[in-house]
Design a protein around this motif. Structure first.
Motif, PDB file in Angstrom:
ATOM      1  N   THR A  88      52.676  62.290  -1.448  1.00  0.00           N
ATOM      2  CA  THR A  88      53.742  61.962  -0.497  1.00  0.00           C
ATOM      3  C   THR A  88      54.133  63.149   0.390  1.00  0.00           C
ATOM      4  OG1 THR A  88      55.504  62.565  -2.051  1.00  0.00           O
ATOM      5  CG2 THR A  88      54.673  60.302  -2.140  1.00  0.00           C
ATOM      6  N   LYS A  89      53.458  64.287   0.252  1.00  0.00           N
ATOM      7  CA  LYS A  89      53.867  65.503   0.950  1.00  0.00           C
ATOM      8  C   LYS A  89      52.850  65.903   2.016  1.00  0.00           C
ATOM      9  CE  LYS A  89      56.282  67.447  -3.066  1.00  0.00           C
ATOM     10  NZ  LYS A  89      56.423  68.621  -3.963  1.00  0.00           N
ATOM     11  N   TRP A 109      52.418  57.256   3.550  1.00  0.00           N
ATOM     12  CA  TRP A 109      51.658  56.289   4.351  1.00  0.00           C
ATOM     13  C   TRP A 109      50.807  57.006   5.398  1.00  0.00           C
ATOM     14  CZ3 TRP A 109      52.011  52.813   1.096  1.00  0.00           C
ATOM     15  CH2 TRP A 109      53.215  52.454   0.500  1.00  0.00           C
ATOM     16  N   ASP A 110      51.295  58.098   5.947  1.00  0.00           N
ATOM     17  CA  ASP A 110      50.480  58.874   6.892  1.00  0.00           C
ATOM     18  C   ASP A 110      49.265  59.475   6.199  1.00  0.00           C
ATOM     19  OD1 ASP A 110      52.281  58.292   8.890  1.00  0.00           O
ATOM     20  OD2 ASP A 110      53.434  60.148   8.619  1.00  0.00           O
ATOM     21  N   LEU A 112      47.749  58.368   3.421  1.00  0.00           N
ATOM     22  CA  LEU A 112      46.788  57.316   3.077  1.00  0.00           C
ATOM     23  C   LEU A 112      46.063  56.799   4.306  1.00  0.00           C
ATOM     24  CD1 LEU A 112      48.780  55.243   0.403  1.00  0.00           C
ATOM     25  CD2 LEU A 112      47.160  57.123   0.068  1.00  0.00           C
ATOM     26  N   GLY A 113      46.776  56.718   5.423  1.00  0.00           N
ATOM     27  CA  GLY A 113      46.113  56.304   6.658  1.00  0.00           C
ATOM     28  C   GLY A 113      45.031  57.285   7.075  1.00  0.00           C
ATOM     29  N   GLN A 114      45.302  58.577   6.953  1.00  0.00           N
ATOM     30  CA  GLN A 114      44.287  59.575   7.277  1.00  0.00           C
ATOM     31  C   GLN A 114      43.096  59.498   6.330  1.00  0.00           C
ATOM     32  OE1 GLN A 114      45.886  63.559   7.703  1.00  0.00           O
ATOM     33  NE2 GLN A 114      47.794  62.792   8.582  1.00  0.00           N
ATOM     34  N   VAL A 115      43.374  59.247   5.045  1.00  0.00           N
ATOM     35  CA  VAL A 115      42.282  59.132   4.075  1.00  0.00           C
ATOM     36  C   VAL A 115      41.355  57.982   4.429  1.00  0.00           C
ATOM     37  CG1 VAL A 115      41.747  58.578   1.671  1.00  0.00           C
ATOM     38  CG2 VAL A 115      43.564  60.206   2.197  1.00  0.00           C
ATOM     39  N   THR A 303      44.679  64.910  -1.914  1.00  0.00           N
ATOM     40  CA  THR A 303      45.701  64.332  -2.793  1.00  0.00           C
ATOM     41  C   THR A 303      45.843  62.827  -2.575  1.00  0.00           C
ATOM     42  OG1 THR A 303      47.384  64.968  -1.159  1.00  0.00           O
ATOM     43  CG2 THR A 303      47.003  66.474  -3.011  1.00  0.00           C
ATOM     44  N   GLY A 304      45.792  62.398  -1.311  1.00  0.00           N
ATOM     45  CA  GLY A 304      45.847  60.958  -1.050  1.00  0.00           C
ATOM     46  C   GLY A 304      44.629  60.231  -1.589  1.00  0.00           C
ATOM     47  N   GLY A 305      43.455  60.844  -1.472  1.00  0.00           N
ATOM     48  CA  GLY A 305      42.249  60.226  -2.007  1.00  0.00           C
ATOM     49  C   GLY A 305      42.251  60.135  -3.518  1.00  0.00           C
ATOM     50  N   VAL A 306      42.791  61.157  -4.184  1.00  0.00           N
ATOM     51  CA  VAL A 306      42.883  61.113  -5.650  1.00  0.00           C
ATOM     52  C   VAL A 306      43.796  59.975  -6.092  1.00  0.00           C
ATOM     53  CG1 VAL A 306      43.727  62.360  -7.667  1.00  0.00           C
ATOM     54  CG2 VAL A 306      42.350  63.553  -5.965  1.00  0.00           C
TER      55      VAL A 306
END
Length: 334
Positions: A88-89, A109-110, A112-115, A303-306
């Motif tokens: 979330t950071k 959300w930003d 995850l969108g980038q991931v 971190t978002g991908g994990v």
């Protein structure tokens, strides 16, 4: 009053007196009713609370066991919690704020969108590759383990124990020790850097065969197989209609172990694959992590991908755990 009338009145009075209970009888009757009521209440409490499991336990041992379980739970849950918070950071908040609490800026959300959009959606391709490797590999490995364990448990043939001991020896061999020989073998066969190079080694589970053999010996009744043979069923039909259904709890266990093992496997794809499009999610995330020294924004992608990569495993565990609760003790009490 006539003597006959007087006698009738005396008889009626005696009957009414006899019908009325004495004080002692009333006390006894009340005590019996109270005891019956207490007995029924105790029976209801016993039925609601289940069997008594307190035999041989002390308060100190209960506290120690509970404390150990809490520590173990925290050991497994704290990394997951950290991943959720870190996802979330932003990169600046990841290093500038407390690691175990959320930052003022909520960037989940930003991130995850980038991931999902980086590199033309390469993460989704990695995720699909992991689903292919882990899903297909675990499913076929489970079937092979069930077939082998069932055969070793229910059929008598020469060399059965030697075959089982040889296969069981595979449990003692770590996967990293066989990765390089497999790479040399697949290179000679022209299978290196293909999906088969990761999928084929995942189709064998020595531990799964061991578990299925033990479970088949305990739960698959030989008389049931003989009854099916008398009805004209073939051996394959007996295995598919009876054996697989009875072995369901063991099959779920083998499938989950194999699924998690293949999903988290890193060294074998690292040795076998050089094409980024064929990477599983573990190898792809490590590829992103290696670029954080020169491009710090890859921390957010990693971190978002994990976080996204653990969701399929959580779903599989939640969906399949009911088979453990429903059948692992099946056949233990007759």
């Amino acid at each position: 009053m006539s003597p006959r009338a007087s006698g009738s009145a005396t008889s009626a009075t005696s009957a009414s007196v006899a019908e009325q209970p004495t004080d002692t009888e009333s006390i006894v009757t009340a005590g019996q009713g109270r005891r019956r009521g207490e007995g029924r209440a105790a029976a209801r409490r016993s039925a609601n609370s289940g069997p008594d499991r307190s035999a041989g336990r002390s308060r100190a041992s209960t506290i120690i066991v509970t404390a150990v379980l809490v520590v173990v739970a925290l050991y497994f849950l704290i990394p997951v919690y950290w991943v959720v918070v870190a996802a979330t950071k932003t990169t600046g908040d990841l290093f500038g704020t407390f690691g175990f609490w959320f930052a003022p800026t909520f960037a989940l959300w930003d991130n995850l969108g980038q991931v999902l959009t980086y590199g033309d959606g390469i993460f989704l391709r990695w995720l699909g590759n992991s689903v292919l490797y882990a899903g297909v590999g675990a499913l076929i490995a489970t079937y092979f383990a069930a077939a082998g364990g069932y055969a070793l448990a229910k059929y008598e043939f020469r060399g059965r124990n030697a075959v089982f001991g040889t296969i069981l020896g595979g449990v003692l061999v770590p996967g990293t020790a066989t990765a390089l020989p497999l790479f040399l073998l697949f290179s000679q066969m022209g299978l290196a850097n293909t999906y088969w190079s990761v999928l084929l080694p995942s189709l064998v589970s020595p531990f799964g065969l061991f578990l299925c053999r033990i479970y088949a010996q305990a739960t698959v009744d030989t008389s049931l197989m003989e009854a099916a043979r008398l009805d004209g069923a073939s051996e394959l039909r007996i295995f598919h209609t009876l054996g697989l259904r009875i072995l369901t709890p063991a099959l779920v266990t083998v499938f989950l172990f194999q699924l998690v093992g293949i999903w988290n496997n890193y060294f074998l794809p690292l040795v076998m694959l050089s094409d980024v499009d064929k990477f599983p999610v573990t190898l792809g995330l490590n590829n992103w992590l290696s670029q954080t020294d020169r491009l710090p924004e890859f921390y957010q992608l990693t971190t978002g991908g994990v976080l996204l990569s653990i969701i399929p495993l959580v779903i599989a565990m939640v969906v399949l755990q009911r088979f453990w609760r429903g059948g692992l003790t099946e056949g233990s009490v007759k």
